[in-house]
Design a protein around this motif. Structure first.
Motif, short mmCIF file in Angstrom:
data_model
loop_
_atom_site.label_atom_id
_atom_site.label_comp_id
_atom_site.label_asym_id
_atom_site.label_seq_id
_atom_site.Cartn_x
_atom_site.Cartn_y
_atom_site.Cartn_z
N PRO A 230 14.19 11.36 4.24
CA PRO A 230 15.07 10.58 5.38
C PRO A 230 14.08 9.63 6.07
CG PRO A 230 15.88 12.75 5.21
CD PRO A 230 14.67 12.85 4.66
N GLY A 231 14.46 8.54 6.50
CA GLY A 231 13.74 7.80 7.49
C GLY A 231 12.49 6.99 7.11
N LYS A 232 12.34 6.89 5.82
CA LYS A 232 11.07 6.43 5.33
C LYS A 232 10.98 5.06 6.09
CE LYS A 232 9.31 6.81 1.24
NZ LYS A 232 8.97 6.85 -0.32
N ARG A 233 9.75 4.63 6.42
CA ARG A 233 9.55 3.04 7.04
C ARG A 233 9.09 2.28 6.14
NH1 ARG A 233 8.18 6.21 12.81
NH2 ARG A 233 6.17 6.52 12.02
N PHE A 234 9.49 0.95 6.07
CA PHE A 234 8.68 -0.05 5.41
C PHE A 234 8.20 -1.10 6.25
CE2 PHE A 234 11.42 2.27 2.68
CZ PHE A 234 10.47 2.61 1.30
N VAL A 235 7.68 -2.11 5.82
CA VAL A 235 7.01 -3.24 6.51
C VAL A 235 7.25 -4.15 5.38
CG1 VAL A 235 5.66 -2.24 8.44
CG2 VAL A 235 4.68 -2.62 6.12
N TRP B 152 0.72 -18.67 1.17
CA TRP B 152 1.06 -17.58 1.80
C TRP B 152 2.10 -16.63 0.92
CZ3 TRP B 152 -0.03 -16.03 6.86
CH2 TRP B 152 -0.94 -17.01 7.70
N ARG B 153 1.85 -15.52 0.91
CA ARG B 153 2.68 -14.74 0.20
C ARG B 153 3.39 -13.52 1.15
NH1 ARG B 153 2.16 -14.17 -5.62
NH2 ARG B 153 3.56 -12.57 -5.45
N ARG B 154 4.63 -13.12 0.81
CA ARG B 154 5.28 -11.96 1.51
C ARG B 154 5.15 -10.72 0.69
NH1 ARG B 154 7.99 -11.13 5.73
NH2 ARG B 154 7.95 -13.11 6.66
N PHE B 155 5.05 -9.87 1.67
CA PHE B 155 4.66 -8.49 0.88
C PHE B 155 5.49 -7.20 1.42
CE2 PHE B 155 0.59 -10.66 1.03
CZ PHE B 155 0.38 -10.89 -0.20
N HIS B 156 5.68 -6.34 0.54
CA HIS B 156 6.78 -5.09 1.01
C HIS B 156 5.70 -4.04 0.75
CE1 HIS B 156 9.77 -2.22 0.53
NE2 HIS B 156 10.39 -3.06 1.59
N ASP B 157 6.08 -3.01 1.68
CA ASP B 157 5.07 -1.81 1.39
C ASP B 157 5.67 -0.78 2.53
OD1 ASP B 157 3.17 -0.12 0.57
OD2 ASP B 157 1.62 -1.03 1.91
N ILE B 158 5.42 0.57 2.21
CA ILE B 158 5.48 1.48 3.21
C ILE B 158 4.79 1.08 4.67
CG2 ILE B 158 5.95 3.37 1.71
CD1 ILE B 158 2.87 4.22 2.01
N ASP B 159 5.17 1.62 5.74
CA ASP B 159 4.53 1.46 6.86
C ASP B 159 3.11 2.34 6.89
OD1 ASP B 159 3.32 1.02 9.35
OD2 ASP B 159 5.35 0.95 10.32
N SER B 160 2.01 1.78 6.44
CA SER B 160 0.77 2.74 6.59
C SER B 160 -0.07 2.74 7.79
CB SER B 160 -0.33 2.12 5.22
OG SER B 160 -0.61 0.80 5.49
#
Length: 284
Positions: free
Chosen positions: A192-197, A211-219
């Motif tokens: 639960p509660g995995k954080r993404f950016v 310019w590109r938009r990216f999605h990932d875990i919050d590292s």
């Protein structure tokens, strides 16, 4: 720390031959694919600096082996760039240089070795501006080519490919909190509660700056809130790494003056994923 103190602590200059001998004793060998993290000051006085460390690693893994490092980008924009004042955003959008795998500096926080490796003839660097990796050797292209734009630590990432190749991780005097491969465990873990950016960076695409938009875990802050599982003041990756070593799942020994660890990449991910899911209430 001055050079005389380093010499005293390390038992003399740390040479290419000595490093190769110590690495072999630790268990690194011909044909290995190894991602390594290095704290140069921990090794002692290395005669020749970063280049000597690379040469020794190449001596040990040989022509059929591969070296891999995490690079990042020293000039990457922060995740909250889009909250800056409009005039600042506009100026940066107009003029911030695009990420270029061949010329953009590695994140200085990763030390001297990533920048030194990416400049070696034959080295390749993956294309992601925030989560790039560089590799040198027989498996360099397989590890770095066409890194996913989104979820760059997850499936089909250079980290996933390291595991698929039966790769290893070498903590060469570096603290366990720098164990980047655990970001892959975070990407795979179900808790639960995995954080993404979601964020933007300028990159080169077909010779153009876009310019590109990216999605990932919050590292940066951590993909999870580890407060319930990690004592105050401790880094989650350091705790997971220490538990892995305490379970006897790695090899430890001296390389130069540093206590170092050699780990199986698949074991790191399997252990890290299970640790996260068990302690943070994930899938059973």
């Amino acid at each position: 720390m001055d050079e005389r103190t380093l010499l005293a602590r390390s038992g003399g200059p740390v040479t290419r031959r000595r490093l190769a001998r110590d690495l072999t004793t630790l268990g690194l060998g011909p044909g290995d694919t190894v991602m390594f993290h290095t704290r140069m000051s921990a090794l002692g006085y290395v005669a020749g600096g970063a280049g000597t460390v690379l040469d020794a690693l190449l001596d040990v893994v040989g022509a059929s082996g591969t070296l891999m490092v995490t690079c990042g980008w020293n000039d990457a924009l922060p995740y909250d760039f889009d909250t800056w004042p409009a005039a600042w955003r506009d100026a940066v959008r107009d003029e911030h240089p695009a990420f270029d795998p061949e010329s953009s500096e590695c994140d200085h926080a990763n030390g001297r070795l990533p920048e030194a490796l990416r400049h070696r003839p034959g080295a390749l660097r993956s294309r992601h501006p925030d989560a790039s990796f560089a590799a040198l050797g027989a498996g360099a292209r397989e590890l770095t080519v066409d890194q996913p734009w989104d979820d760059p630590h997850g499936p089909d990432s250079p980290l996933a490919r390291l595991v698929a190749r039966g790769g290893r991780v070498l903590m060469l005097g570096a603290p366990l909190d720098t164990l980047t491969l655990l970001h892959h465990a975070e990407a795979l873990a179900e808790a639960p509660g995995k954080r993404f950016v979601s964020y933007e960076q300028p990159v080169r695409d077909g010779g153009r700056r876009v310019w590109r938009r990216f999605h990932d875990i919050d590292s940066e802050r951590g993909a999870f809130d580890y407060g319930s599982a990690v004592p105050p003041g401790r880094d989650p990756f350091e705790v997971i790494g220490a538990d892995l070593l305490a379970a006897g799942l790695g090899r430890s020994g001296r390389v130069g003056a540093a206590r170092c660890h050699l780990l199986d990449a698949g074991t790191v991910v399997e252990f890290g994923r299970a640790w996260i899911e068990e302690r943070l209430g994930g899938a059973s």
